[in-house]
Design an enzyme around this catalytic site. Structure first.
Site, PDB file in Angstrom:
ATOM      1  N   CYS A  13     -76.856  29.715  76.041  1.00  0.00           N
ATOM      2  CA  CYS A  13     -75.327  29.570  76.340  1.00  0.00           C
ATOM      3  C   CYS A  13     -75.476  29.165  77.965  1.00  0.00           C
ATOM      4  O   CYS A  13     -74.698  28.297  78.209  1.00  0.00           O
ATOM      5  CB  CYS A  13     -74.681  31.112  76.327  1.00  0.00           C
ATOM      6  SG  CYS A  13     -75.720  32.287  77.243  1.00  0.00           S
ATOM      7  N   ARG A  64     -77.780  40.545  85.997  1.00  0.00           N
ATOM      8  CA  ARG A  64     -76.823  41.206  84.896  1.00  0.00           C
ATOM      9  C   ARG A  64     -75.821  41.929  85.781  1.00  0.00           C
ATOM     10  O   ARG A  64     -76.264  42.684  86.505  1.00  0.00           O
ATOM     11  CB  ARG A  64     -77.442  41.890  83.970  1.00  0.00           C
ATOM     12  CG  ARG A  64     -78.442  41.284  83.062  1.00  0.00           C
ATOM     13  CD  ARG A  64     -78.024  40.364  81.771  1.00  0.00           C
ATOM     14  NE  ARG A  64     -78.994  39.844  81.063  1.00  0.00           N
ATOM     15  CZ  ARG A  64     -79.726  40.519  80.131  1.00  0.00           C
ATOM     16  NH1 ARG A  64     -79.479  41.924  79.841  1.00  0.00           N
ATOM     17  NH2 ARG A  64     -80.690  39.672  79.313  1.00  0.00           N
ATOM     18  N   ARG A 116     -73.723  39.298  68.002  1.00  0.00           N
ATOM     19  CA  ARG A 116     -72.303  38.792  68.915  1.00  0.00           C
ATOM     20  C   ARG A 116     -72.367  37.350  68.629  1.00  0.00           C
ATOM     21  O   ARG A 116     -70.935  36.666  68.405  1.00  0.00           O
ATOM     22  CB  ARG A 116     -72.913  38.953  70.516  1.00  0.00           C
ATOM     23  CG  ARG A 116     -73.026  40.377  70.819  1.00  0.00           C
ATOM     24  CD  ARG A 116     -71.899  41.185  70.737  1.00  0.00           C
ATOM     25  NE  ARG A 116     -70.566  40.423  71.179  1.00  0.00           N
ATOM     26  CZ  ARG A 116     -69.417  40.646  70.851  1.00  0.00           C
ATOM     27  NH1 ARG A 116     -69.215  41.806  69.683  1.00  0.00           N
ATOM     28  NH2 ARG A 116     -68.337  40.159  71.264  1.00  0.00           N
TER      29      ARG A 116
END
Length: 338
Positions: A155, A236, A12
């Protein structure tokens, strides 16, 4: 002088880095000479061109044997398991962007250097004995030529650290908590399957799933004054990209919502331009897909309790924003010299 980079790991983040390089117009400054990935060359080219989160890549992509062509540029494709066997010296690689998610120790970085790379940038926090951990826009100006093995943090660290800095500089943070509301990732199954973390045995699309996070350690690695003063949790959620972070901090100075939003909006246009953005539009997570900023403050969600407890909501594209910071840090490392 053009910076010659190699990408180790074409998942990714690795693919996002390559796409961001071309889509942001930085191709004249940085050249990708090689990509190392265990997957097939055909699969690498296909997933570069077609992406479920970011759409179809606008550049022409072709693959012939172990050569990838992006426009008129040719990139060598490697499928090497051992870092020491990678031909970085032969290819005159300046900086390896290790986006594998597997490697992150000083020993791993030294293996890249031994293979001939001049510097290494990891796409996750890595171990604490690396030469530097960078959150671009906050501490990249402390990079030195001797910093050869560097981490680009995570991130979520890149998202929240600029906001913490702004609030601390203006109002004085005493302590805080962070909740990361993170899109699902590739370590979660489509249907229930075995995993060492029992919560992650469950289907990613069917539940909100609490997971472990090291974000509090990431915060204190950049700001050691906050050791034992920040805690973080993470869940999540069933989306494939974009993350929201709920930040709560207690501050020494009495403050109101208008003052906080004015500070964050001004900084988005001045000191943190290109890193932090600010919005008061009624947007949802999908609207921040493919956004290159590290953080987008949602001013409609700012709250203050008792003049000293601040709550903010900050968005980020956890792939695209981070990939752009990888490129920024690459330029900063090269600017320090080799």
């Amino acid at each position: 002088m053009t910076i010659r980079i190699a990408i180790n790991g074409f998942g990714r983040i690795g693919r996002s880095v390559l796409r961001a390089l071309y889509e942001s117009g930085r191709r004249a400054e940085i050249t990708v000479v090689a990509i190392n990935e265990l997957a097939s060359a055909e699969g690498m080219a296909h997933l570069l061109k077609y992406d479920s989160s970011h759409g179809r890549f606008s550049w022409d992509v072709r693959q012939e044997c172990d050569q990838l062509y992006v426009g008129d540029d040719d990139i060598r494709l490697l499928h090497q398991v051992e870092i020491q066997q990678l031909p970085w010296r032969e290819l005159s690689v300046d900086i390896v962007l290790d986006c594998s998610g597997v490697y992150g120790s000083r020993e791993d970085g030294e293996a890249h250097l031994a293979a001939g790379a001049k510097k290494v940038l990891f796409s996750h926090p890595g171990t604490t004995d690396l030469d530097a951990t960078v959150v671009f826009g906050v501490n990249h100006d402390r990079l030195e030529s001797g910093h050869r093995i560097v981490s680009n943090a995570s991130c979520t660290t890149n998202c929240i650290i600029p906001v913490i800095k702004l609030l601390d500089d203006a109002f004085g943070i005493e302590n805080g908590t962070v909740t990361t509301i993170h899109s699902s990732m590739n370590d979660q199954p489509v249907i229930d399957a075995y995993h060492h973390d029992l919560r992650r045995t469950r289907a990613a699309s069917q539940s909100i799933i609490p997971v472990d996070t090291k974000l509090s350690a990431g915060i204190t690695r950049i700001f050691p004054q906050f050791v034992d003063r920040f805690e973080a949790i993470s869940v999540r959620v069933p989306t494939i990209n974009v993350t929201a972070i709920d930040l709560s901090v207690s501050v020494r100075k009495a403050v109101n919502v208008n003052e906080i939003n004015a500070l964050l909006q001004k900084s988005a246009h001045e000191s943190f331009r290109g890193i932090v953005d600010y919005t008061e539009l009624p947007l949802v997570s999908a609207d921040f897909n493919h956004d290159p900023h590290s953080a987008i403050v949602d001013g409609t969600q700012t709250r203050v309790s008792g003049q000293h407890l601040i709550k903010t909501l900050v968005w980020c594209d956890n792939e695209w924003g981070f990939a752009n910071r990888m490129l920024d840090t690459t330029r900063a490392m090269a600017a320090c010299g080799f």
